[in-house]
Design a protein around this motif. Structure first.
Motif, PDB file in Angstrom:
ATOM      1  N   SER A   1     -10.882  85.972   7.390  1.00 32.27           N
ATOM      2  CA  SER A   1     -11.176  84.545   7.489  1.00 32.27           C
ATOM      3  C   SER A   1      -9.933  83.775   7.917  1.00 32.27           C
ATOM      4  O   SER A   1      -8.796  84.178   7.664  1.00 32.27           O
ATOM      5  CB  SER A   1     -11.670  84.024   6.131  1.00 32.27           C
TER       6      SER A   1
ATOM      7  N   ASP B   1     -24.201  82.727  19.194  1.00 34.17           N
ATOM      8  CA  ASP B   1     -24.557  82.089  17.923  1.00 34.17           C
ATOM      9  C   ASP B   1     -23.771  82.808  16.823  1.00 34.17           C
ATOM     10  O   ASP B   1     -24.034  83.976  16.517  1.00 34.17           O
ATOM     11  CB  ASP B   1     -26.064  82.203  17.673  1.00 34.17           C
TER      12      ASP B   1
ATOM     13  N   GLY C   1     -23.647  82.411  13.660  1.00 37.60           N
ATOM     14  CA  GLY C   1     -24.314  82.608  12.373  1.00 37.60           C
ATOM     15  C   GLY C   1     -23.900  81.631  11.299  1.00 37.60           C
ATOM     16  O   GLY C   1     -24.438  81.663  10.182  1.00 37.60           O
ATOM     17  N   ASN C   2     -22.953  80.743  11.611  1.00 40.75           N
ATOM     18  CA  ASN C   2     -22.531  79.720  10.648  1.00 40.75           C
ATOM     19  C   ASN C   2     -22.900  78.320  11.121  1.00 40.75           C
ATOM     20  O   ASN C   2     -22.317  77.330  10.680  1.00 40.75           O
ATOM     21  CB  ASN C   2     -21.020  79.804  10.417  1.00 40.75           C
TER      22      ASN C   2
ATOM     23  N   TYR D   1     -13.655  82.145  11.707  1.00 46.54           N
ATOM     24  CA  TYR D   1     -14.486  81.811  10.552  1.00 46.54           C
ATOM     25  C   TYR D   1     -13.595  81.193   9.479  1.00 46.54           C
ATOM     26  O   TYR D   1     -12.663  81.847   8.991  1.00 46.54           O
ATOM     27  CB  TYR D   1     -15.177  83.051   9.996  1.00 46.54           C
TER      28      TYR D   1
ATOM     29  N   ASN E   1     -20.954  86.668   4.567  1.00 43.94           N
ATOM     30  CA  ASN E   1     -21.694  87.574   5.437  1.00 43.94           C
ATOM     31  C   ASN E   1     -22.460  86.751   6.476  1.00 43.94           C
ATOM     32  O   ASN E   1     -23.208  85.823   6.122  1.00 43.94           O
ATOM     33  CB  ASN E   1     -22.661  88.438   4.625  1.00 43.94           C
ATOM     34  N   TYR E   2     -22.265  87.096   7.739  1.00 42.81           N
ATOM     35  CA  TYR E   2     -22.879  86.360   8.840  1.00 42.81           C
ATOM     36  C   TYR E   2     -23.563  87.354   9.788  1.00 42.81           C
ATOM     37  O   TYR E   2     -23.218  88.540   9.820  1.00 42.81           O
ATOM     38  CB  TYR E   2     -21.844  85.544   9.620  1.00 42.81           C
ATOM     39  N   THR E   3     -24.510  86.819  10.570  1.00 42.22           N
ATOM     40  CA  THR E   3     -25.158  87.583  11.638  1.00 42.22           C
ATOM     41  C   THR E   3     -24.895  86.875  12.960  1.00 42.22           C
ATOM     42  O   THR E   3     -25.293  85.724  13.152  1.00 42.22           O
ATOM     43  CB  THR E   3     -26.670  87.706  11.407  1.00 42.22           C
ATOM     44  N   MET E   4     -24.210  87.574  13.856  1.00 43.50           N
ATOM     45  CA  MET E   4     -23.889  87.003  15.168  1.00 43.50           C
ATOM     46  C   MET E   4     -24.964  87.410  16.183  1.00 43.50           C
ATOM     47  O   MET E   4     -25.363  88.577  16.241  1.00 43.50           O
ATOM     48  CB  MET E   4     -22.511  87.475  15.636  1.00 43.50           C
TER      49      MET E   4
ATOM     50  N   SER F   1     -27.451  91.486  18.487  1.00 43.14           N
ATOM     51  CA  SER F   1     -27.117  90.933  17.171  1.00 43.14           C
ATOM     52  C   SER F   1     -26.300  91.963  16.394  1.00 43.14           C
ATOM     53  O   SER F   1     -26.475  93.175  16.555  1.00 43.14           O
ATOM     54  CB  SER F   1     -28.379  90.563  16.388  1.00 43.14           C
TER      55      SER F   1
ATOM     56  N   ASP G   1     -24.164  92.336  12.345  1.00 43.53           N
ATOM     57  CA  ASP G   1     -23.771  91.766  11.056  1.00 43.53           C
ATOM     58  C   ASP G   1     -22.250  91.743  10.961  1.00 43.53           C
ATOM     59  O   ASP G   1     -21.576  92.737  11.259  1.00 43.53           O
ATOM     60  CB  ASP G   1     -24.358  92.572   9.906  1.00 43.53           C
TER      61      ASP G   1
ATOM     62  N   GLN H   1     -19.018  90.834   8.388  1.00 41.35           N
ATOM     63  CA  GLN H   1     -18.536  90.549   7.036  1.00 41.35           C
ATOM     64  C   GLN H   1     -17.138  89.939   7.145  1.00 41.35           C
ATOM     65  O   GLN H   1     -16.204  90.584   7.606  1.00 41.35           O
ATOM     66  CB  GLN H   1     -18.492  91.812   6.184  1.00 41.35           C
TER      67      GLN H   1
END
Length: 314
Positions: free
Chosen positions: A57, A84, A86-87, A102, A107-110, A130, A132, A134
């Protein structure tokens, strides 16, 4: 047959060839756009490849779409990219790379939508990817919660706060007098939170060093703490009191031995100086022996046996 018909007959094969070429181009299979996403993170002068979907991060990040096109079908295509993160952040562009970061762990999905325009006769080709992601907090600091001075032979409890996202691997060791020992390894501990508690008993006074190495999935850190260990004040007081008690007992014994003979002699002198024997003769010519008690000082030289009257001749 006139000249006009002859011209049309000569141009017909050319038109057929042109139409066949355009048809061939439109029949190329462009249904799939193959590729992969690669993540890079820059920290200082170093660049790290994050190929497992784990990012740090608050660190500048670059994601690139690497096209797989061995047949060169998309060599002249024009691409569009919609990222995208995911945030809630969406980025559009024509380059296969996006730069961002970030700000918080989680946990995000791009999502990535790739569009390609190959020719004006073929419809646009799109593909959606897409993955995932972390996002973890990097380990940047280890803080000692508590004093840096301890006592010998006392059970010490040392508490540390380790920032960063768990799980965290910790390897630690104590070095007496801060002398490195390459033959001795460290103790490995796994943390599932951010608190590290070590229990240790120091066996010698002076300065001691505590070496700590920590790491999680995206970062690592090594540091050392200098600890001062003093002698136990309670043990020193007990030792001093014990020595004082022994000295007092010794002096008391010597005083009793030195004073006891003087006191005994005084009793003997007082007992022998109170009794005086007297000899007297009555009217019948007989001698009488009398005991007279008197107070005679120690320095007096008066004889103990005194005779009164006439002594008998032998």
């Amino acid at each position: 047959m006139d000249g006009k018909h002859i011209v049309w007959i000569l141009m017909l094969p050319i038109l057929v060839l042109l139409g066949g070429t355009e048809a061939t181009e439109s029949l190329i299979d462009l249904k799939n756009i193959e590729g992969k996403l690669v993540f890079y993170q820059m920290e200082g002068n170093a660049t790290y490849v994050r190929d497992r979907g784990e990012l740090a991060s608050d660190v500048p990040t670059e994601t690139m779409f690497e096209l797989f096109d061995p047949q060169k079908n998309f060599s002249s295509a024009k691409f569009t990219y919609t990222w995208d993160l995911g945030n809630g952040q969406v980025i559009n562009g024509t380059e296969p790379v996006v730069r961002y970061y970030y700000p918080e762990s989680g946990n995000y999905t791009m999502w990535l939508k790739v569009g390609a325009n190959v020719t004006k006769y073929s419809p646009p080709v799109t593909e959606v990817y897409s993955t995932d992601v972390q996002v973890l907090d990097a380990i940047k600091n280890i803080e000692l919660k508590g004093p840096s001075e301890y006592e010998v032979s006392q059970d010490a409890s040392l508490i540390f706060h380790v920032d960063g996202s768990p799980p965290i691997w910790v390897c630690w060791r104590f070095l007496p007098n801060c002398m490195p020992d390459v033959t001795e390894g460290c103790t490995l501990t796994m943390l599932y939170d951010n608190m590290l508690k070590l229990n240790h008993t120091f066996t010698s006074a002076g300065y001691h060093c505590l070496d700590i190495s920590v790491r999680n999935e995206i970062s690592k850190l090594q540091t050392s703490f200098s600890l001062y260990v003093r002698r136990n004040n309670g043990a020193q007081i007990f030792f001093i009191l014990s020595c004082a008690a022994i000295l007092m007992a010794t002096f008391s014994f010597i005083a009793v031995i030195a004073c006891h003979p003087h006191y005994h002699n005084k009793l003997k002198i007082a007992a022998s100086s109170n009794g005086v024997f007297l000899k007297n003769q009555d009217s019948d010519g007989q001698s009488l022996i009398l005991l007279k008690l008197s107070n005679i000082e120690k320095a007096e030289k008066e004889p103990l046996l005194l005779q009164y009257g006439t002594q008998g001749s032998s």
